[in-house]
Motif scaffolding. Structure first.
Motif, PDB file in Angstrom:
ATOM      1  N   GLU A   1     -44.367  -9.656  26.656  1.00  5.15           N
ATOM      2  CA  GLU A   1     -44.008  -8.185  26.168  1.00  5.15           C
ATOM      3  C   GLU A   1     -43.637  -8.840  24.610  1.00  5.15           C
ATOM      4  O   GLU A   1     -43.728  -7.631  23.770  1.00  5.15           O
ATOM      5  CB  GLU A   1     -42.837  -7.486  26.383  1.00  5.15           C
ATOM      6  CG  GLU A   1     -43.551  -6.844  27.890  1.00  5.15           C
ATOM      7  CD  GLU A   1     -45.202  -5.460  27.429  1.00  5.15           C
ATOM      8  OE1 GLU A   1     -44.449  -5.112  26.547  1.00  5.15           O
ATOM      9  OE2 GLU A   1     -45.746  -5.794  27.960  1.00  5.15           O
ATOM     10  N   VAL A   2     -42.738  -9.622  24.745  1.00  7.81           N
ATOM     11  CA  VAL A   2     -41.880  -9.803  23.418  1.00  7.81           C
ATOM     12  C   VAL A   2     -42.975 -10.649  22.297  1.00  7.81           C
ATOM     13  O   VAL A   2     -43.239 -10.499  21.442  1.00  7.81           O
ATOM     14  CB  VAL A   2     -40.785 -11.424  24.038  1.00  7.81           C
ATOM     15  CG1 VAL A   2     -40.607 -11.535  21.893  1.00  7.81           C
ATOM     16  CG2 VAL A   2     -39.768 -11.091  24.882  1.00  7.81           C
TER      17      VAL A   2
ATOM     18  N   TYR B   1     -52.188  -4.780   7.235  1.00  7.31           N
ATOM     19  CA  TYR B   1     -52.101  -3.613   6.410  1.00  7.31           C
ATOM     20  C   TYR B   1     -51.629  -3.741   4.762  1.00  7.31           C
ATOM     21  O   TYR B   1     -51.633  -2.301   4.902  1.00  7.31           O
ATOM     22  CB  TYR B   1     -52.121  -2.598   7.175  1.00  7.31           C
ATOM     23  CG  TYR B   1     -53.663  -2.562   8.074  1.00  7.31           C
ATOM     24  CD1 TYR B   1     -54.209  -2.509   8.762  1.00  7.31           C
ATOM     25  CD2 TYR B   1     -52.691  -3.398  10.000  1.00  7.31           C
ATOM     26  CE1 TYR B   1     -55.361  -2.559   9.628  1.00  7.31           C
ATOM     27  CE2 TYR B   1     -53.838  -3.795  10.962  1.00  7.31           C
ATOM     28  CZ  TYR B   1     -55.399  -3.445  10.510  1.00  7.31           C
ATOM     29  OH  TYR B   1     -55.653  -3.382  11.688  1.00  7.31           O
ATOM     30  N   ALA B   2     -50.357  -3.602   5.010  1.00  7.64           N
ATOM     31  CA  ALA B   2     -49.882  -4.104   4.538  1.00  7.64           C
ATOM     32  C   ALA B   2     -49.646  -3.732   2.908  1.00  7.64           C
ATOM     33  O   ALA B   2     -49.420  -2.694   2.113  1.00  7.64           O
ATOM     34  CB  ALA B   2     -47.984  -4.961   4.146  1.00  7.64           C
ATOM     35  N   ASP B   3     -50.102  -4.438   2.425  1.00  7.57           N
ATOM     36  CA  ASP B   3     -50.714  -4.544   0.812  1.00  7.57           C
ATOM     37  C   ASP B   3     -51.997  -3.518   0.592  1.00  7.57           C
ATOM     38  O   ASP B   3     -52.118  -3.536  -0.801  1.00  7.57           O
ATOM     39  CB  ASP B   3     -50.763  -5.342   0.455  1.00  7.57           C
ATOM     40  CG  ASP B   3     -49.491  -6.437   0.293  1.00  7.57           C
ATOM     41  OD1 ASP B   3     -49.519  -7.725   0.497  1.00  7.57           O
ATOM     42  OD2 ASP B   3     -48.167  -5.128   0.015  1.00  7.57           O
ATOM     43  N   LYS B   4     -52.996  -2.697   1.264  1.00  2.55           N
ATOM     44  CA  LYS B   4     -53.864  -1.819   1.319  1.00  2.55           C
ATOM     45  C   LYS B   4     -53.368  -0.538   0.850  1.00  2.55           C
ATOM     46  O   LYS B   4     -52.601  -0.240   0.617  1.00  2.55           O
ATOM     47  CB  LYS B   4     -54.686  -2.276   2.456  1.00  2.55           C
ATOM     48  CG  LYS B   4     -55.495  -3.163   2.150  1.00  2.55           C
ATOM     49  CD  LYS B   4     -56.164  -3.579   3.529  1.00  2.55           C
ATOM     50  CE  LYS B   4     -56.720  -4.311   3.784  1.00  2.55           C
ATOM     51  NZ  LYS B   4     -57.388  -4.764   5.690  1.00  2.55           N
TER      52      LYS B   4
ATOM     53  N   THR C   1     -45.421  -7.795  21.460  1.00  5.79           N
ATOM     54  CA  THR C   1     -44.760  -7.662  20.478  1.00  5.79           C
ATOM     55  C   THR C   1     -44.885  -8.042  18.997  1.00  5.79           C
ATOM     56  O   THR C   1     -45.182  -7.580  17.619  1.00  5.79           O
ATOM     57  CB  THR C   1     -43.183  -7.442  20.609  1.00  5.79           C
ATOM     58  OG1 THR C   1     -43.044  -6.321  21.716  1.00  5.79           O
ATOM     59  CG2 THR C   1     -42.739  -6.218  19.512  1.00  5.79           C
ATOM     60  N   MET C   2     -44.014  -9.621  19.426  1.00  5.28           N
ATOM     61  CA  MET C   2     -43.981 -10.162  17.943  1.00  5.28           C
ATOM     62  C   MET C   2     -45.663 -10.451  17.224  1.00  5.28           C
ATOM     63  O   MET C   2     -45.924  -9.675  16.192  1.00  5.28           O
ATOM     64  CB  MET C   2     -44.110 -11.489  18.126  1.00  5.28           C
ATOM     65  CG  MET C   2     -42.373 -11.863  18.739  1.00  5.28           C
ATOM     66  SD  MET C   2     -41.536 -11.842  16.559  1.00  5.28           S
ATOM     67  CE  MET C   2     -39.702 -11.737  18.111  1.00  5.28           C
TER      68      MET C   2
ATOM     69  N   ASP D   1     -38.779  -9.364  29.566  1.00  5.32           N
ATOM     70  CA  ASP D   1     -39.918 -10.077  29.774  1.00  5.32           C
ATOM     71  C   ASP D   1     -41.032 -10.747  28.573  1.00  5.32           C
ATOM     72  O   ASP D   1     -40.856 -10.065  27.561  1.00  5.32           O
ATOM     73  CB  ASP D   1     -41.411  -8.836  29.770  1.00  5.32           C
ATOM     74  CG  ASP D   1     -42.644  -9.094  30.123  1.00  5.32           C
ATOM     75  OD1 ASP D   1     -43.846 -10.304  30.194  1.00  5.32           O
ATOM     76  OD2 ASP D   1     -43.353  -8.428  30.826  1.00  5.32           O
TER      77      ASP D   1
ATOM     78  N   LEU E   1     -49.983  -6.472  11.392  1.00  4.56           N
ATOM     79  CA  LEU E   1     -49.866  -4.684  10.480  1.00  4.56           C
ATOM     80  C   LEU E   1     -49.384  -5.727   9.345  1.00  4.56           C
ATOM     81  O   LEU E   1     -50.241  -5.123   7.857  1.00  4.56           O
ATOM     82  CB  LEU E   1     -48.326  -4.881  10.874  1.00  4.56           C
ATOM     83  CG  LEU E   1     -48.829  -3.775  12.175  1.00  4.56           C
ATOM     84  CD1 LEU E   1     -47.307  -2.780  12.203  1.00  4.56           C
ATOM     85  CD2 LEU E   1     -49.038  -2.927  12.562  1.00  4.56           C
ATOM     86  N   GLU E   2     -49.400  -7.578   9.256  1.00  2.64           N
ATOM     87  CA  GLU E   2     -48.932  -8.057   7.790  1.00  2.64           C
ATOM     88  C   GLU E   2     -51.281  -7.550   7.039  1.00  2.64           C
ATOM     89  O   GLU E   2     -50.562  -7.387   5.502  1.00  2.64           O
ATOM     90  CB  GLU E   2     -48.873  -9.065   7.287  1.00  2.64           C
ATOM     91  CG  GLU E   2     -48.746 -10.090   6.556  1.00  2.64           C
ATOM     92  CD  GLU E   2     -48.091 -11.302   6.370  1.00  2.64           C
ATOM     93  OE1 GLU E   2     -48.130 -11.940   5.673  1.00  2.64           O
ATOM     94  OE2 GLU E   2     -48.401 -11.568   7.824  1.00  2.64           O
TER      95      GLU E   2
ATOM     96  N   LEU F   1     -48.075  -7.884  17.595  1.00  2.93           N
ATOM     97  CA  LEU F   1     -48.181  -6.890  16.904  1.00  2.93           C
ATOM     98  C   LEU F   1     -48.116  -7.130  14.965  1.00  2.93           C
ATOM     99  O   LEU F   1     -48.440  -6.141  14.438  1.00  2.93           O
ATOM    100  CB  LEU F   1     -47.640  -5.885  17.416  1.00  2.93           C
ATOM    101  CG  LEU F   1     -48.313  -4.216  17.053  1.00  2.93           C
ATOM    102  CD1 LEU F   1     -49.196  -3.560  16.826  1.00  2.93           C
ATOM    103  CD2 LEU F   1     -46.827  -3.315  17.291  1.00  2.93           C
ATOM    104  N   PHE F   2     -46.586  -6.791  15.124  1.00  2.61           N
ATOM    105  CA  PHE F   2     -45.692  -6.962  13.828  1.00  2.61           C
ATOM    106  C   PHE F   2     -46.391  -7.782  13.538  1.00  2.61           C
ATOM    107  O   PHE F   2     -46.751  -7.232  12.222  1.00  2.61           O
ATOM    108  CB  PHE F   2     -43.925  -7.520  14.291  1.00  2.61           C
ATOM    109  CG  PHE F   2     -43.747  -6.360  15.062  1.00  2.61           C
ATOM    110  CD1 PHE F   2     -43.939  -4.968  15.271  1.00  2.61           C
ATOM    111  CD2 PHE F   2     -42.210  -6.457  15.436  1.00  2.61           C
ATOM    112  CE1 PHE F   2     -43.280  -3.442  15.961  1.00  2.61           C
ATOM    113  CE2 PHE F   2     -41.405  -5.693  16.027  1.00  2.61           C
ATOM    114  CZ  PHE F   2     -42.766  -4.113  16.348  1.00  2.61           C
ATOM    115  N   LYS F   3     -46.984  -8.851  13.318  1.00  2.00           N
ATOM    116  CA  LYS F   3     -47.625 -10.172  12.632  1.00  2.00           C
ATOM    117  C   LYS F   3     -48.519  -9.228  11.933  1.00  2.00           C
ATOM    118  O   LYS F   3     -49.593  -9.319  10.536  1.00  2.00           O
ATOM    119  CB  LYS F   3     -47.488 -11.307  13.182  1.00  2.00           C
ATOM    120  CG  LYS F   3     -46.636 -12.062  13.208  1.00  2.00           C
ATOM    121  CD  LYS F   3     -46.631 -13.299  13.801  1.00  2.00           C
ATOM    122  CE  LYS F   3     -45.259 -14.198  13.715  1.00  2.00           C
ATOM    123  NZ  LYS F   3     -45.571 -15.536  14.642  1.00  2.00           N
TER     124      LYS F   3
END
Lengths: 364, 74
Positions: free
Chosen positions: B57-58, B71-74, B61-62, B54, B68-69, B64-66
């Motif tokens: 959906e791909v 929040y990564a360094d906080k 997901t992509m 799908d 997250l960037e 969502l992962f992007k």
């Protein structure tokens, strides 16, 4: 596509959340599928987790759970000169009671590795005076392929093709694990590709009857990290449910046509699991209509009495009751080059993965 | 054993499709996924297409992962 930098940042996020959710109490998460076990080790995911979060392998490596008597039957068939055995490659090295298919092949038996079960039909057509037996192992991902192959054989009237079947079903095995409850599991990473076929519904009982969190997970490192994160959220909030992390491949209904083909050819039956025993309604048997394709019902064979290695703890490892390193044979008598149990044979075997990757947690 | 790979359908003749898997072309059976269409990405397991991938959906997901960037360094 994500850049390496984006993957790293997303992974950092999940790991940090997992650490903050983990707490002091030990949490045991079972990855049911052997393909997940390997993906977890390859990506070094165990190394990233807090020591309180333990990943335990489950009964989802088809080669590992295939019982000795199945191999003994396959080996006995392979010794008959008019028989050709077709099999997936990972069955070859699995030890039976006194031999293995690899040993028989070396001794001259006609055993052929196939990528697709359909290749067995080509081999059968090209060898009309021989009988071709496909070793049908695997879970719900693979069983519909064997069913489709039987249907194709029927359609094309190929009368020298047979299956020796040892298919297994995932949800009944999980039910048995939970009901036995000797070393409880706090949550399941469910097998993504089994789920692509059966969909989500067959897992409803995990949360509803056993209050056990579960996430259908993909196989990329970020899929697995996100799934562990989703599981920990459920565990800490005490809200067990069924999440689907792998929506891109797993629709709620699965693949109804594959399920239909499967049900056309096979019916649910009790099945023997290596080291675990007979589990009710946990396997598949060819329906009466397709008995002409059933090797055991059509081709006589004398199988040696089955012996299991006394010290082998595969059954305990496959149910998560023991970690591989807790088995006295692990790494001593039992190694990939001379495996005692099937868990050390298959590349997806729990013990083989633990041995190869040094349990996955390195001391810095 | 449940290894499966994504591939794109580049030809379809009845129940047989040619798929492109990262540049490698292979024939796969569509017996378990007869409705799969030309140009679609499918999941391939042991010579069979077993599920449609799908793409919406791909993307989700992509994305969502992007996201997250941030929040990564906080």
């Amino acid at each position: 596509m994500l850049t390496n930098e984006e993957v790293k940042k997303a992974a950092d996020f999940f790991v940090r959340e997992i650490v903050s959710l983990a707490g002091q109490k030990p949490i045991r998460i079972m990855e049911v599928c052997g393909t997940h076990t390997v993906a977890i080790f390859k990506a070094g995911i165990r190394q990233l987790l807090p020591t309180t979060v333990e990943l335990v392998s489950g009964p989802g490596c088809p080669v590992c759970v295939t019982p000795n008597d199945f191999l003994d039957a396959a080996i006995a068939y392979s010794k008959q000169p008019e028989i050709i055995i077709t099999t997936f490659g990972d069955m070859l090295k699995v030890p039976g009671s006194s031999s293995s298919l690899a040993q028989e092949k070396a001794a001259g038996a006609d055993i052929r590795i196939v990528y697709s079960p359909l290749e067995s039909l080509e081999i059968a057509t090209k060898n009309p005076h021989k009988k071709v037996i496909f070793l049908a192992v695997g879970f719900e991902t693979t069983a519909p392929l064997a069913a489709a192959t039987v249907l194709m054989a029927e359609k094309e009237q190929i009368s020298n093709f047979y299956v020796l079947s040892a298919h297994k079903l995932v949800p009944p095995a999980l039910r048995v694990l939970l009901a036995a409850g000797n070393r409880p599991v706090d949550g399941f990473l469910l097998p993504g590709h089994v789920s692509a076929i059966i969909g989500m519904k067959p897992y409803d009982f995990l949360a509803k009857e056993f209050a056990t969190p579960a996430v259908v997970a993909g196989f990329e490192p970020l899929d697995i990290l996100q799934s562990i994160y989703l599981l920990l959220k459920q565990i800490q909030r005490k809200e067990p449910k069924l999440d689907n992390q792998y929506g891109r491949v797993v629709p709620v209904v699965g693949n109804p046509i594959a399920c239909q083909r499967l049900n056309e050819v096979y019916q649910v039956a009790d099945a023997q699991w290596r080291g675990i025993g007979i589990l009710k309604d946990s396997g598949l048997a060819l329906r009466e209509k397709y008995r002409a394709f059933d090797a055991l019902k059509n081709l006589p064979v004398t199988v040696e009495p089955t012996k299991e290695h006394k010290g082998c703890q595969c059954g305990q490892v496959l149910t998560g009751a023991l970690l591989p390193t807790e088995c006295p044979l692990f790494g001593e008598i039992c190694k990939p080059e001379h495996p005692v149990g099937s868990c050390m044979v298959s590349v997806e075997g729990t013990c083989a993965a633990w041995y190869k990757y040094g349990a996955g947690r390195w001391q810095g | 054993m449940c290894l499966a790979v994504p591939g794109k359908i580049i030809d379809k003749q009845d129940m047989l499709a040619t798929v492109d898997i990262s540049g490698v072309q292979r024939k796969v059976s569509l017996m378990l996924l007869p409705e799969a269409k030309l140009g679609e990405f499918v999941l391939i397991h042991a010579g069979f297409a077993v599920q449609t991938i799908d793409e919406e959906e791909v993307k989700k997901t992509m994305e969502l992962f992007k996201e997250l960037e941030q929040y990564a360094d906080k």
